[in-house]
Scaffold this motif. Structure first.
Motif, short mmCIF file in Angstrom:
data_model
loop_
_atom_site.label_atom_id
_atom_site.label_comp_id
_atom_site.label_asym_id
_atom_site.label_seq_id
_atom_site.Cartn_x
_atom_site.Cartn_y
_atom_site.Cartn_z
N TYR A 1 0.83 -1.21 0.00
CA TYR A 1 0.00 0.00 0.00
C TYR A 1 0.86 1.26 0.00
O TYR A 1 0.52 2.25 -0.65
CB TYR A 1 -0.98 0.00 1.17
N GLU A 2 1.98 1.22 0.71
CA GLU A 2 2.92 2.36 0.68
C GLU A 2 3.48 2.54 -0.73
O GLU A 2 3.59 3.64 -1.23
CB GLU A 2 4.05 2.16 1.68
N LYS B 1 0.97 4.15 -2.91
CA LYS B 1 0.88 5.59 -2.63
C LYS B 1 2.00 6.36 -3.32
O LYS B 1 1.78 7.41 -3.90
CB LYS B 1 0.94 5.85 -1.12
N TYR B 2 3.21 5.82 -3.27
CA TYR B 2 4.34 6.49 -3.92
C TYR B 2 4.20 6.49 -5.44
O TYR B 2 4.55 7.46 -6.10
CB TYR B 2 5.67 5.86 -3.51
N LEU C 1 1.76 9.15 -6.25
CA LEU C 1 2.43 10.44 -6.08
C LEU C 1 3.32 10.74 -7.28
O LEU C 1 3.32 11.86 -7.81
CB LEU C 1 3.24 10.46 -4.79
#
Length: 105
Positions: free
Chosen positions: A50-51, A54-55, A58
């Motif tokens: 999930y991280e 997100k990146y 972004l």
């Protein structure tokens, strides 16, 4: 039309739908882990995935100069997940087929 009634815009990075498919696949694998491992290494992998997503999202929004820095973070997340997948394989929590598919996503 895509799943859930949303359309993909042509300016999205190709890696976004591929990452979604990878996460969906890995979640099915993690659900089959032994209970204790599901809540330890499974949680670690889920958090990392999930991280990573997100990146990636972004990176699709920032200028090209900032993307390399973000992609280095994504690369580290992928490397971490592969180590976790190898650990799951070595402990026989997942089989060769699942390991191979996960590593090649």
């Amino acid at each position: 039309m895509e799943k859930y009634g949303t359309e993909r815009k042509s300016n999205n990075l190709i890696i976004i739908p591929k990452t979604e498919k990878y996460i969906e696949y890995m979640l099915t694998i993690l659900l089959k882990l032994p209970r204790i491992e599901k809540y330890s290494i499974g949680t670690e992998i889920k958090t990392s995935m999930y991280e990573m997503l997100k990146y990636i999202l972004l990176a699709s929004k920032v200028n090209i100069n900032k993307r390399l820095e973000i992609y280095n973070i994504v690369d580290a997340q992928i490397y971490y997940q592969r180590i976790c997948i190898r650990i799951m394989y070595e402990n026989k929590w997942i089989d060769v087929k699942n390991t191979s598919i996960a590593m090649n996503y």
